[in-house]
Design a protein around this motif. Structure first.
Motif, PDB file in Angstrom:
ATOM      1  N   SER A   1       0.850  -1.194   0.000  1.00  0.00           N
ATOM      2  CA  SER A   1       0.000   0.000   0.000  1.00  0.00           C
ATOM      3  C   SER A   1       0.886   1.246   0.000  1.00  0.00           C
ATOM      4  O   SER A   1       2.072   1.192   0.348  1.00  0.00           O
ATOM      5  CB  SER A   1      -0.888   0.006   1.242  1.00  0.00           C
ATOM      6  N   ALA A   2       0.306   2.352  -0.352  1.00  0.00           N
ATOM      7  CA  ALA A   2       1.040   3.616  -0.358  1.00  0.00           C
ATOM      8  C   ALA A   2       1.558   3.932   1.045  1.00  0.00           C
ATOM      9  O   ALA A   2       2.677   4.433   1.208  1.00  0.00           O
ATOM     10  CB  ALA A   2       0.149   4.737  -0.864  1.00  0.00           C
ATOM     11  N   ALA A   3       0.751   3.609   2.058  1.00  0.00           N
ATOM     12  CA  ALA A   3       1.169   3.871   3.439  1.00  0.00           C
ATOM     13  C   ALA A   3       2.377   3.017   3.814  1.00  0.00           C
ATOM     14  O   ALA A   3       3.298   3.496   4.486  1.00  0.00           O
ATOM     15  CB  ALA A   3       0.011   3.593   4.395  1.00  0.00           C
ATOM     16  N   LYS A  18       5.490   4.370   2.107  1.00  0.00           N
ATOM     17  CA  LYS A  18       5.922   5.582   2.808  1.00  0.00           C
ATOM     18  C   LYS A  18       6.615   5.216   4.127  1.00  0.00           C
ATOM     19  O   LYS A  18       7.665   5.779   4.456  1.00  0.00           O
ATOM     20  CB  LYS A  18       4.723   6.491   3.075  1.00  0.00           C
ATOM     21  N   ALA A  19       6.047   4.270   4.864  1.00  0.00           N
ATOM     22  CA  ALA A  19       6.639   3.845   6.136  1.00  0.00           C
ATOM     23  C   ALA A  19       7.999   3.194   5.911  1.00  0.00           C
ATOM     24  O   ALA A  19       8.945   3.435   6.669  1.00  0.00           O
ATOM     25  CB  ALA A  19       5.693   2.888   6.859  1.00  0.00           C
ATOM     26  N   ASP A  53      15.268   5.910   5.575  1.00  0.00           N
ATOM     27  CA  ASP A  53      15.913   7.212   5.720  1.00  0.00           C
ATOM     28  C   ASP A  53      16.434   7.438   7.143  1.00  0.00           C
ATOM     29  O   ASP A  53      17.491   8.034   7.325  1.00  0.00           O
ATOM     30  CB  ASP A  53      14.955   8.340   5.343  1.00  0.00           C
ATOM     31  N   GLU A  54      15.696   6.956   8.124  1.00  0.00           N
ATOM     32  CA  GLU A  54      16.076   7.173   9.520  1.00  0.00           C
ATOM     33  C   GLU A  54      17.095   6.160  10.022  1.00  0.00           C
ATOM     34  O   GLU A  54      17.684   6.345  11.086  1.00  0.00           O
ATOM     35  CB  GLU A  54      14.831   7.132  10.408  1.00  0.00           C
TER      36      GLU A  54
END
Length: 63
Positions: free
Chosen positions: A6-8, A11-12, A18-19
């Motif tokens: 899913s898009a979510a 993104k997660a 990145d973190e």
């Protein structure tokens, strides 16, 4: 595992990547090393890696 994310979830995943750049690099390197040893290493490679591991253990003060 052909399920689409899913898009979510995408993104997660990107946010985590990145973190946690250093952790991701560590995990990728470890995976590559294990894959090489399991699938492609020759007897000469194993011998050299054994020496490298012994030296690394000494550096880390392991038995």
């Amino acid at each position: 595992m052909t399920e689409k994310l899913s898009a979510a979830r995408i993104k997660a995943n990107k946010k985590w990547d990145d973190e946690n750049r250093e952790r991701k690099r560590y995990l990728n390197s470890r995976s590559a090393a294990r894959g090489f040893i399991k699938n492609k290493a020759t007897a000469d490679d194993i011998e050299e890696l054994t020496k490298l591991l012994a030296n690394r253990k000494q550096e880390l003060n392991l038995k």
